[in-house]
Structures are given as C-alpha cells and as structure tokens.
Scaffold this motif. Structure first.
Motif, short mmCIF file in Angstrom:
data_model
loop_
_atom_site.label_atom_id
_atom_site.label_comp_id
_atom_site.label_asym_id
_atom_site.label_seq_id
_atom_site.Cartn_x
_atom_site.Cartn_y
_atom_site.Cartn_z
N ASP A 371 -27.74 -24.23 61.82
CA ASP A 371 -28.03 -25.05 63.00
C ASP A 371 -27.03 -24.66 64.08
O ASP A 371 -25.86 -24.39 63.81
CB ASP A 371 -27.85 -26.55 62.71
N TRP A 372 -27.50 -24.65 65.31
CA TRP A 372 -26.59 -24.50 66.44
C TRP A 372 -25.92 -25.84 66.71
O TRP A 372 -26.55 -26.90 66.64
CB TRP A 372 -27.33 -24.06 67.70
N ALA A 384 -19.28 -23.50 71.10
CA ALA A 384 -20.54 -23.15 70.42
C ALA A 384 -20.25 -22.79 68.98
O ALA A 384 -19.34 -21.99 68.71
CB ALA A 384 -21.25 -22.01 71.14
N CYS A 385 -20.99 -23.38 68.05
CA CYS A 385 -20.81 -23.10 66.62
C CYS A 385 -22.16 -22.89 65.94
O CYS A 385 -23.17 -23.45 66.37
CB CYS A 385 -20.10 -24.25 65.91
N LYS A 386 -22.12 -22.11 64.90
CA LYS A 386 -23.24 -22.04 63.96
C LYS A 386 -22.78 -22.72 62.67
O LYS A 386 -21.76 -22.34 62.09
CB LYS A 386 -23.61 -20.58 63.65
N TYR A 387 -23.52 -23.75 62.26
CA TYR A 387 -23.23 -24.42 60.99
C TYR A 387 -24.26 -23.96 59.97
O TYR A 387 -25.46 -24.22 60.12
CB TYR A 387 -23.34 -25.95 61.14
N PHE A 388 -23.81 -23.28 58.93
CA PHE A 388 -24.72 -22.74 57.93
C PHE A 388 -24.99 -23.79 56.84
O PHE A 388 -24.16 -24.65 56.56
CB PHE A 388 -24.14 -21.47 57.31
N PRO A 414 -17.63 -17.78 71.44
CA PRO A 414 -17.44 -18.12 72.86
C PRO A 414 -18.75 -18.68 73.41
O PRO A 414 -19.84 -18.25 73.01
CB PRO A 414 -17.11 -16.77 73.52
N VAL A 415 -18.67 -19.65 74.29
CA VAL A 415 -19.88 -20.25 74.86
C VAL A 415 -20.76 -19.17 75.48
O VAL A 415 -22.00 -19.21 75.36
CB VAL A 415 -19.50 -21.32 75.91
N ARG A 416 -20.16 -18.17 76.11
CA ARG A 416 -20.95 -17.12 76.77
C ARG A 416 -21.75 -16.29 75.78
O ARG A 416 -22.71 -15.60 76.16
CB ARG A 416 -20.02 -16.20 77.57
N SER A 417 -21.39 -16.34 74.48
CA SER A 417 -22.12 -15.56 73.47
C SER A 417 -23.30 -16.32 72.90
O SER A 417 -24.11 -15.73 72.17
CB SER A 417 -21.17 -15.16 72.34
N ALA A 418 -23.41 -17.61 73.18
CA ALA A 418 -24.56 -18.37 72.70
C ALA A 418 -25.77 -18.04 73.57
O ALA A 418 -25.64 -17.79 74.77
CB ALA A 418 -24.26 -19.86 72.76
N LEU A 442 -29.21 -28.07 67.29
CA LEU A 442 -30.50 -27.44 67.59
C LEU A 442 -30.88 -26.49 66.47
O LEU A 442 -30.00 -25.89 65.82
CB LEU A 442 -30.46 -26.67 68.91
N LYS A 443 -32.18 -26.32 66.26
CA LYS A 443 -32.70 -25.32 65.31
C LYS A 443 -33.50 -24.29 66.08
O LYS A 443 -34.26 -24.63 67.00
CB LYS A 443 -33.58 -25.98 64.25
#
Length: 494
Positions: A371-372, A384-388, A414-418, A442-443
C-alpha cells in the motif's frame, strides 16, 4: 514567568487560610491594569456566585479578555447555568453511576457530594467526580443524585468557598494545593523556550503511532525551534491549560480520552493536531467513505451492511464477488478487518462483527504487494512510503501471528519519487478533512488507483517514516506547530 492568581469575592472568604500574595479580591483583580508583557497568568475564580453579569461572571469574562487562563471559563459558567445543555453532556455519566450506586445501596432517594477540583471524599464516586470536573472545570461543584428506578445525576451546581464547613475547608485546601502544583508548576528553567507543547502518548500501547525514539526526536526538534515538548498521558487532562499546543501521538477514537483532549485544547484556543474535526472525519470508516464518495474520489467498491438487513448481506457475493473484506467502522492498524472467502465465512464474519457495531463496511478485495502511504502536512506532501503486506498474509499487519502483531516490510522514498497521480489523489483525499497531519493509504493495481483510508494520526516511527528525511521530518512537523503558535499569539495581541 508564570503567575497564579486566586480571586475571592471578599477578603474574609480566605480568612481560614494562610495569607498569600497570590490571593486578591474580585475588585482588585477587575481594577488591575492589563499587562503588556508575555507573563502567563492563571486564574482560579473562587467568587461566591457566577451569576450572569455578576461579579464572579465578570472575573472570568475579563480574565479571558486579558488572555489569562481561568477556571471556570465563561463557557463552563454558561453550560452549568443551562440545565438542558449540561443534561446532554452528562448522559454517559448517568449510565456509569449504576455500578457505583446499585439499587438498594442507599435508603435515601437523593443525596449530594462536593467535588473540589475533580476530587471528592467519597471513594466510590472518585471516577464520576473526575469526569464531571473534566466536563465542567470549576473549583467547587456539588453533584446531586436522585433515584427513581435507577440512580442518576439530578444537578451539578457551582458552590462558594464561603459555604464550606471546617472539615470541607480542609479538604478544599488539600485539593487546591494538589491542583495548583499539578497545573501551574513553579517556573522551570525553560524560559529559553518561546512556546510549550503537550504531546499526548500512551507508554503502555503495544502499537503506538510513534515509537520511543520518534517521540524523543519530536522533543529534540521542538527544542531546536524554541518549543518545549512535554509528554502527557491520559491522566494529565487538567494540565492542558498550561500549554500553547497539543500534539496527539496516540491512536485516536471518538469514544476515548484522545477526543476529549482534542476538544478541550480547541476550546482553550490552542494549536492542536489532531483536531477534533479531523478525528471525527477519519476514525469512522463509514463517515470517511461517504465523505470521499461525495467528492467523487476513487475508492474500492463498497457496500454498507445493516444489522437488520439480511437481504443485503445475501446479495453481497453478486455485488462484490469473493473474497469480500469486512471492516468495523472504527478499526485501526488492520484490526477489526476480516476477509471472507465464501458464503460460510461471510455469514460467520458478519455475525461476529455485528456483535460490536450496528453497521459494517463491505469492500471488494484488491490484492497488492504493498500500500502507498503519503504523509500530508498543511495540504502538502511530507513523506512517501510503501508498506508491504505481512509475509504470507493479505494485510500489512497480521494480528494472528502467534499472539503478536507482525508487520510487513517498508520502503521510504523521497516525495518526488512517488508517482504524480498517487500524490495528487492523496492531496484530494485530505482536502475535505483539514490542514493537519494525515497519512493517506492508497492501492495501485495496474491502471487503477484508489484511496483506502485517511489516517488522522499517521504512524511516524524512527527508522521507518523518517528513513529518508531523518531528523528533518521532525523539524518540519515542529516547524508547523511553531508557525501556527506564532500566528495565534500575534492574533491575540492584535
């Protein structure tokens, strides 16, 4: 320097106690010139009566006009005066009274107790006394009880110091001494700090929004910016008036102390994150779903189930298909969420969840590897994170893992990489909620992107959400508090 002022209507009202420079008459206080410095003034109004437009009323009214923290406030005075209003506020207290005063426990049909700063000599009523004081902060209150078929609170009345007996005066003096030390401590060696911020946390929570290292980082970041950050617990409700702001780092809910703290802070005109409105909008998934849907934002296909509507439950497989995800409205950290793979599991899950709530959220199942989570502060992306998903599980948290909750991995970017569309949807999701601190889940499955939920007190753990920004994450959040507290102080002076 902090200054404590105790206001009595007549000098003789304080005759039973030692003289004190802190004690002034109402006339002296009302004639006092308005100070021009930044000295904090805390006022305890012990006037004989708080009658509308009477002396006691004006003491509280002018205290607030002067920027002083006063007990009781004008709001409290008005609430106590209007029985119809306080009758609503004490509804839940009447329910709790039954266990303290069971039927047959007393022969009388009515009685009363005195409460001094939330304390009473009646041990069995200590919890009720504390809750009444938290609802109506007033130095001396008389709670009157009556019993028809069950015990209930009949009235809550402010009482004057001059009416107390010798024994009651002793009890009041002890409560005042304890309260004044707890609420208005001696000036600390912290005058280098421009503002004071209360950070509400629960040291016993196994899954807190921030771990100990993160809480320490908030304290250190605040100090760098001239903010002293004190960690409070749920037992420190009466200390709130001492601070300029409140930062809630506990899992919030509408039916517990976190919402009361937020409400109290807002009434005290403090800067508060999470504010009561954000808690209301985010902690109930059904409320949040309707809010997002009204803004035409993409969410998983969702149906609302009612306890007495078996037809809707029977239609679910055709509407959503299996598997179906069922959620209680106020769950958090993946708790209160069940996945049903077939009709039998659906029936059992629904019956279980309806033991706790009248409405249940049913959603289509969307499997994704992660999930984002986009952190938003004051309407701007913060992290910004990805939670697996937890290993071998369909959620981030697996609460059935050998009795303890296990979580999946993470990746902080980094936020710019999302992706731009992820950031854009996250910002749209928080727009109708407010300008506080949020975490949007978010999904993303192929070309489809949906909002799962918006968290009003997002996780900020050392080693996770701060993995990219480091200490700058804490400085940015404390910097926002500083900006808001400065703006509020300037507004008060203007």
């Amino acid at each position: 320097m902090s200054r404590l002022v105790i206001v009595v209507e007549k000098a003789s009202d304080w005759g039973s106690y030692y003289p004190s420079d802190n004690v002034v008459t109402a006339q002296e206080y009302l004639k006092e010139p308005i100070g021009s410095d930044d000295e904090r003034t805390q006022v305890i109004n012990l006037c004989r009566s708080y009658k509308y437009l009477g002396t006691g009323y004006y003491v509280s009214l002018l205290a607030e006009a002067r920027g002083h923290k006063v007990i009781p406030s004008v709001r409290t005075i008005n609430d106590l005066r209007r029985r119809s209003l306080y009758g609503l506020d004490i509804d839940d207290l009447n329910q709790k009274l039954a266990k303290f005063l069971p039927d047959g426990g007393r022969d009388t049909t009515d009685f009363g107790v005195l409460v001094y700063f939330g304390e009473t000599s009646s041990e069995s009523l200590e919890d009720i006394a504390r809750q009444v004081f938290e609802t109506f902060p007033c130095p001396i209150l008389r709670i009157e009880f009556e019993r028809e078929r069950v015990w209930q609170i009949a009235a809550i009345k402010p009482t004057g110091l001059h009416t107390l007996s010798d024994a009651q005066e002793d009890a009041f003096a002890q409560a005042l001494d304890k309260f004044s030390k707890k609420l208005w401590r001696k000036p600390r060696a912290r005058r280098k700090f421009r503002f004071d911020l209360a950070m509400l946390a629960d040291p016993g929570d196994p899954m807190p929004p921030s771990n100990k290292r993160a809480l320490k980082s908030f304290v250190e970041a605040g100090a760098e910016l001239g903010i002293e950050v004190d960690t409070l617990t749920k037992n420190d409700y009466t200390k709130l008036a001492e601070y300029d702001g409140l930062f809630i780092r506990e899992t919030t809910a509408l039916d517990n102390h976190t919402y009361r703290f937020a409400n109290k802070a807002e009434k005290e005109d403090m800067v508060v994150i999470d504010d009561p409105s954000s808690i209301l909008k985010c902690t109930n998934k059904i409320y949040l779903h309707d809010l997002l849907r009204s803004r035409k934002l993409a969410t998983p296909r969702t149906e609302i189930l009612y306890r007495d509507d078996p037809k809707k439950i029977a239609e679910l497989p055709d509407l959503l298909g299996f598997p179906i995800v069922l959620k209680i409205p106020d769950g958090s950290f993946s708790r209160g969420i069940v996945k049903a793979e077939d009709a039998a599991q659906l029936k059992a899950a629904v019956e279980d969840l309806f033991q706790h709530t009248a409405l249940v959220l049913a959603q289509e199942f969307m499997f994704t590897e992660f999930d984002w989570r986009i952190g938003i502060l004051n309407r701007e992306p913060l992290y910004a994170c990805k939670y697996f998903m937890s290993r071998g599980h369909w959620q981030i948290y697996n609460h059935g893992a050998k009795g303890t909750a296990k979580s999946g991995g993470f990746e902080t970017l980094p936020v710019r990489s999302a992706p731009g569309d992820v950031l854009k949807l996250a910002l749209k999701a928080t727009a109708p909620i407010g300008d506080g601190l949020y975490g949007v889940d978010l999904k993303q499955a192929g070309d489809r992107l949906v909002v799962i939920e918006v968290n009003d007190n997002p996780s900020i753990d050392a080693g996770v959400e701060d993995a990219y920004l480091g200490e700058d994450l804490y400085r940015r959040i404390m910097g926002e508090f500083l900006r808001r507290m400065e703006r509020k102080r300037l507004g008060q002076r203007g």
